[in-house]
Design a protein around this motif. Structure first.
Motif, short mmCIF file in Angstrom:
data_model
loop_
_atom_site.label_atom_id
_atom_site.label_comp_id
_atom_site.label_asym_id
_atom_site.label_seq_id
_atom_site.Cartn_x
_atom_site.Cartn_y
_atom_site.Cartn_z
N ALA A 129 0.81 -1.22 0.00
CA ALA A 129 0.00 0.00 0.00
C ALA A 129 0.84 1.27 0.00
O ALA A 129 0.39 2.31 -0.47
CB ALA A 129 -0.93 0.00 1.21
N ASN A 135 -0.29 3.72 -6.34
CA ASN A 135 -1.45 4.30 -7.00
C ASN A 135 -1.61 3.85 -8.45
O ASN A 135 -2.66 4.05 -9.05
CB ASN A 135 -1.39 5.83 -6.97
N ALA A 169 -8.77 0.33 0.56
CA ALA A 169 -8.25 1.69 0.67
C ALA A 169 -7.39 2.05 -0.54
O ALA A 169 -7.47 3.18 -1.05
CB ALA A 169 -7.45 1.85 1.96
N ILE A 170 -6.61 1.10 -1.01
CA ILE A 170 -5.80 1.34 -2.21
C ILE A 170 -6.69 1.57 -3.42
O ILE A 170 -6.46 2.48 -4.22
CB ILE A 170 -4.83 0.17 -2.45
N SER A 171 -7.74 0.76 -3.54
CA SER A 171 -8.67 0.93 -4.67
C SER A 171 -9.31 2.31 -4.62
O SER A 171 -9.43 2.98 -5.65
CB SER A 171 -9.75 -0.15 -4.64
N LEU A 172 -9.72 2.74 -3.44
CA LEU A 172 -10.32 4.06 -3.29
C LEU A 172 -9.32 5.15 -3.66
O LEU A 172 -9.66 6.11 -4.37
CB LEU A 172 -10.83 4.25 -1.87
N ARG A 173 -8.08 4.99 -3.19
CA ARG A 173 -7.04 5.97 -3.53
C ARG A 173 -6.79 6.01 -5.03
O ARG A 173 -6.61 7.08 -5.62
CB ARG A 173 -5.76 5.64 -2.75
N GLN A 174 -6.81 4.85 -5.68
CA GLN A 174 -6.61 4.80 -7.13
C GLN A 174 -7.77 5.46 -7.88
O GLN A 174 -7.55 6.17 -8.86
CB GLN A 174 -6.46 3.34 -7.60
N LEU A 176 -9.64 7.90 -6.74
CA LEU A 176 -9.50 9.34 -6.55
C LEU A 176 -8.42 9.91 -7.45
O LEU A 176 -8.54 11.04 -7.93
CB LEU A 176 -9.21 9.66 -5.09
N ALA A 177 -7.36 9.13 -7.69
CA ALA A 177 -6.26 9.60 -8.54
C ALA A 177 -6.60 9.48 -10.03
O ALA A 177 -6.13 10.28 -10.84
CB ALA A 177 -4.99 8.82 -8.24
#
Length: 193
Positions: A129, A135, A169-174, A176-177
């Protein structure tokens, strides 16, 4: 052997002496005549299956708790060092940080419950992560997360929701990016499930 160690040993022994079955890990001798799963006895299914393959070579009375504890401590150090590499380029600090992970009180307190000493699975998730390319949406990273989830499920399912939460959380961050890649990100995220 008392407490969790005895349940672990008897679960492993019943799995070891039983026939190979599908689904893998089914233990017909456990809770006879219904049967059960080696995972329900906290006998670390991934290790139980491995050692069942070696059964003809093993002594009649055999347990792997000590080996598992050593492996867990070693992998805790490995993933602790990998996490420290993300924080500092200095090898001495990386080594000292890894040592702190190995000597952490939560890990040591779990030695009475061997399957839960697999904190290294959580450190592996943190490492995936927090890497610089975390990302980036790639099949290689999706496969790494799926592999981590599979190993976690085969070690101790209690740890799986923690690993899957990190993946979420990583999927959500990706997303958003890169909101335009939401379908690809969702597909890659679902691979871990």
């Amino acid at each position: 052997m008392r407490g969790d160690f005895s349940v672990h040993f008897f679960g492993w022994h019943l799995f070891r002496t039983g026939p190979w079955t599908l689904p893998l890990g089914a233990t017909p001798h456990l809770m006879w005549p219904m049967g059960g799963s080696v995972g329900l006895t906290d006998s670390i299914p991934i290790a139980s299956v491995f050692f069942k393959l070696l059964d003809p070579l093993l002594p009649a009375v055999f347990q792997f708790i000590g080996m598992w504890l050593v492996l867990s401590a070693a992998l805790q150090g490995v993933f602790g060092a990998l996490l420290m590499q993300l924080a500092t380029p200095r090898p001495v600090l990386q080594w000292l940080g890894a040592l702190l992970f190995v000597l952490s009180p939560p890990l040591i307190l779990r030695f009475g419950h061997p399957a839960l000493t697999a904190h290294w699975l959580l450190l592996a998730g943190l490492w995936l992560a927090l890497k610089a390319d975390a990302n980036q949406v790639s099949m290689r990273r999706a496969i790494a997360w799926a592999g981590l989830a599979a190993v976690t499920a085969a070690v101790q399912p209690y740890l799986l929701p923690m690993v899957l939460t990190m993946r979420g959380a990583i999927s959500l961050r990706q997303v958003l990016a890169a909101p335009r890649q939401v379908l690809t990100i969702a597909l890659h995220g679902s691979l871990a499930l």
